[in-house]
Each structure stands twice: as structure tokens, then as C-alpha cells.
Enzyme design. Structure first.
Site, PDB file in Angstrom:
ATOM      1  CG  HIS A 160      -5.152  42.923 -53.893  1.00 50.01           C
ATOM      2  ND1 HIS A 160      -4.328  42.216 -53.143  1.00 50.01           N
ATOM      3  CD2 HIS A 160      -6.044  43.610 -52.801  1.00 50.01           C
ATOM      4  CE1 HIS A 160      -4.182  42.460 -52.008  1.00 50.01           C
ATOM      5  NE2 HIS A 160      -5.356  43.214 -51.829  1.00 50.01           N
ATOM      6  CG  ASP A 196      -3.680  47.306 -48.073  1.00 49.70           C
ATOM      7  OD1 ASP A 196      -4.601  48.091 -48.017  1.00 49.70           O
ATOM      8  OD2 ASP A 196      -4.103  45.885 -47.683  1.00 49.70           O
ATOM      9  CG  HIS A 198      -5.350  42.414 -47.468  1.00 50.65           C
ATOM     10  ND1 HIS A 198      -5.782  43.629 -47.114  1.00 50.65           N
ATOM     11  CD2 HIS A 198      -5.857  41.537 -47.003  1.00 50.65           C
ATOM     12  CE1 HIS A 198      -6.934  43.193 -46.169  1.00 50.65           C
ATOM     13  NE2 HIS A 198      -7.219  41.833 -46.444  1.00 50.65           N
TER      14      HIS A 198
HETATM   15  C1  OKP Z   1      -7.951  44.806 -50.379  1.00 48.32           C
HETATM   16  B1  OKP Z   1      -7.064  45.818 -49.831  1.00 48.32           B
HETATM   17  C2  OKP Z   1     -12.768  37.788 -48.140  1.00 48.32           C
HETATM   18  C3  OKP Z   1     -12.544  38.844 -47.395  1.00 48.32           C
HETATM   19  C4  OKP Z   1     -11.252  39.459 -47.998  1.00 48.32           C
HETATM   20  C5  OKP Z   1     -10.480  40.615 -50.092  1.00 48.32           C
HETATM   21  C6  OKP Z   1      -9.765  41.491 -49.427  1.00 48.32           C
HETATM   22  C7  OKP Z   1      -9.357  42.558 -50.290  1.00 48.32           C
HETATM   23  C8  OKP Z   1      -8.360  43.640 -49.571  1.00 48.32           C
HETATM   24  N1  OKP Z   1     -13.822  37.915 -49.231  1.00 48.32           N
HETATM   25  N2  OKP Z   1     -11.438  40.068 -49.390  1.00 48.32           N
HETATM   26  O1  OKP Z   1      -5.808  44.961 -49.877  1.00 48.32           O
HETATM   27  O2  OKP Z   1      -7.510  46.504 -48.788  1.00 48.32           O
HETATM   28 ZN    ZN Z   2      -5.733  45.492 -47.614  1.00 45.62          ZN
END
Ligand code: OKP
Ligand code: ZN
Length: 345
Positions: A160, A196, A198
């Protein structure tokens, strides 16, 4: 395969993140790496080596120098104001605001260089993030040197983190650093495949206008899933990069069949690109029991994923990203690597 690891990940241990209007214990915690370490060691997946140290200029190939200067000095600036707790941002320059003038006040600086309130910064954050980049580069150099594959076992994650911003538990984009490392060591074309849960918005942003690094991501649809503002199917790249960015947003709750349909299409595109090297952003928050994600992968799927990555037949660096079912993260990661090893040998 060789596994690169350092205890220095422990220097980053966030206390609380903003979640549903409250500060809750961080999901991204040191135990994650401990479980992965134990699992790869127990399965004898390969020797576990310390990273080499690389100059910060290797990180500045993909991050702006002013952002890296900020990360280096952020904790000192924050504590100089009398703070002892983790730093979290609370104000950001959204549409129409200036991002060319770095504010003098720390709250402004942190807002300028971040995009969410879930990514606490503390005394050891920069040291841990720098070590993560060293781990990624050590893995890349081993693979450039002829190893079939290597695993960068680091945290915090990186996908990210963009050219000049942190967020999503990420500070330095280890996958981007490794991909650029391949380019700087002679690879003409590099693929970053992000599995991943996300969307890897940081990696996409770093390479969005480039054709020499193709970014391919399978993830929860940003209409309902974090990071919400990037990761749609119509993001195909810009300028030189048109056609070299491919997103597979899938609805939360998608079946494994749908997930592997996307992977199959991704594999076909990667083969067509004729890359010299492959970087895998290996998040296992696609796990059925992950506490913050909504896909349904389990052991058989992780073994199959590893085998399909091996079938790409490319020099490969695996980089640890997400995965928050902490007790299972080690097995899930190990199954991907085991599936890969079984398919190559
Ligand atoms: C990082 B990686 C709400 C829950 C989500 C951010 C998630 C980041 C994921 N605060 N918060 O891609 O695993
Ligand atoms: Zn993630």
C-alpha cells in the site's frame, strides 16, 4: 528456496489503529512474522539467512527522497513535541489542497505523507521498514544471481506504500523495491503479481506509467473493500504504462473457482508479457478465516497457487504482505511455498 529474515521487524510494533471509529489493537503485529518463521523452519523450506544492507538510494528508486527523509526523521520530530505514544495522522490534503509545500508542523507532515489512520508510526518503524527493503533486495539479488526463487520474510508489509505516502500498515514498498532491483540488475521486463486480499494501490501507483514493470492484482472489489479508492478493472495504466496494469477486483465472498479463474487469466497475460523476473506480493489474508477479509482460500488452494506460480517458470521473489489470522498465517504461507517447491522439483 532461501528465506531472508531479520529480527528487526520487532522494532515496529504498533499499539492501536483507527477501526470503526475506535482505536483497536493493531492487526499487523510481530507475532505474524514469528508464525511464518516457525512454519517455514518446521517444513525445512530452506536455509534462513540474514539480509545484506543496501544504500537508501535503492529505496529512492521507487520512493521520493522527501518522503524517505520524512520517514527517517518522523519519530524524532514527533517526540520533540513531547509525545511518547505512536503517531497517527488526523488531517490530509484531499482534492484541491496543496501537496507541494511540506508543512512545518508534524501533524501536517504526517498528513501529507499518509492516507489512512490505521498505520501507526513509532520509534523503530523506519529501522524495521528499511530492513524490510534490505530483505527484499537480498532476495532479489540471490535470484538475479541464479537462485530459482527466494522468500523475503519481512514485516511490516509494503504494497500500500506509494511513491510518497504510507498507509495500510505499509511504509516502504518492498515488492516495488525488489522489482526495481531486478530492473537495475539487467532484467528488461518484471511482473509484480499481487495476491493479497487488498489491492496493492502503492505498487500500482509506483509503476502506473511504466511498461517495464507490469502490475497484476487479484483482490476484493474496492467498491466495498479497503483501500476503496483504487483497484478497479478499468485502471489499465497511463502513458507508456497503458496495457501494463491489470486489476481483477472480485466481490467479497467470491468462490475459489472465481478466484482461480482470475489467476488463470493473470497467468495467461504474464506469459504473453515474456518477463525476465517475477515478484509475488504474497498476502494470505485471502484465507477463509481471516478476520478482516472475505475470500475463501485454504490449504488446497494455497498449494495450487504455489504450483501455478511455479508454472510461470520465472525467477521468483516472494514477499510477505498481509494475513491476519495470526495462528494460521505460517501454515498458509508455507503451503504456497511448498506448492511452488513441489512443482519445480
Ligand atoms: C494491509 B494488507 C480498517 C481495516 C482495514 C487496512 C487494511 C490494510 C491491509 N481499518 N485496515 O493489504 O494486508
Ligand atoms: Zn491485505
Amino acid at each position: 528456496m532461501k528465506i531472508i529474515y531479520s529480527d528487526r521487524h520487532r522494532l515496529h510494533h504498533g499499539d492501536k489503529e483507527m477501526y470503526r471509529g475506535q482505536l483497536v489493537p493493531c492487526f499487523e503485529k510481530p507475532e505474524r512474522a514469528d508464525f511464518v518463521y516457525d512454519a517455514v523452519k518446521a517444513r525445512k523450506l530452506g536455509p534462513i539467512l540474514e539480509p545484506k544492507e543496501f544504500p537508501v538510494s535503492a529505496i529512492e528508486r521507487v520512493h521520493s527522497p522527501r518522503y524517505i527523509r520524512f520517514l527517517e526523521k518522523a519519530w524524532d520530530l514527533w517526540t520533540a513535541q513531547g509525545n511518547t505514544n505512536d503517531a497517527l495522522p488526523a488531517v490530509w490534503p484531499v482534492r484541491g489542497f496543496r501537496d507541494d509545500v511540506e508543512p512545518e508542523h508534524f501533524a501536517g507532515k504526517l498528513g501529507l505523507y499518509s492516507y489512512d489512520s490505521g498505520t501507526p508510526l513509532m520509534a523503530g518503524t523506519w529501522a524495521a521498514a528499511k530492513t524490510g527493503a534490505d530483505i527484499a533486495l537480498t532476495a532479489q539479488q540471490l535470484v538475479t544471481g541464479g537462485e530459482r526463487a527466494a522468500f523475503a520474510l519481512s514485516r511490516p508489509p509494503g504494497h500500500h506504500a506509494g511513491p510518497d505516502f504510507l498507509g495500510g500498515y505499509c511504509f516502504v514498498n518492498n515488492a516495488a523495491v525488489a522489482a526495481q532491483g531486478f530492473r537495475d540488475n539487467g532484467a528488461q521486463r518484471v511482473v509484480v503479481l499481487d495476491v493479497d486480499y487488498h489491492h496493492g494501490n502503492g505498487t500500482q501507483s509506483i509503476f502506473y506509467e511504466r511498461s517495464d514493470v507490469m502490475f497484476v492484482s487479484i483482490h476484493g472489489d474496492p467498491r466495498t473493500e479497503y483501500p476503496f479508492f483504487l483497484g478497479h478493472a478499468n485502471e489499465i495504466g497511463n502513458n507508456e504504462g497503458v496495457g501494463y496494469n491489470k486489476n481483477y477486483p472480485l466481490p467479497a465472498g467470491s468462490s475459489n473457482a472465481l478466484w482461480f479463474d482470475a489467476l488463470g487469466d493473470a497467468v495467461r497475460r504474464i506469459n504473453e508479457y515474456r518477463a525476465d523476473a517475477l515478484v509475488i506480493s504474497l498476502g494470505v489474508d485471502t484465507f477463509a478465516d481471516d478476520p478482516i477479509s472475505k475470500f475463501q482460500l485454504r490449504e488446497p488452494e494455497y498449494l495450487k497457487l504455489g504450483a501455478q506460480i511455479a508454472a510461470l517458470n520465472l525467477p521468483t521473489v516472494f514477499i510477505l504482505e498481509g494475513g491476519y489470522a495470526v495462528a494460521e498465517i505460517g501454515h498458509n504461507v508455507a503451503h504456497v511455498l511448498q506448492g511452488f517447491e513441489d512443482a519445480v522439483s
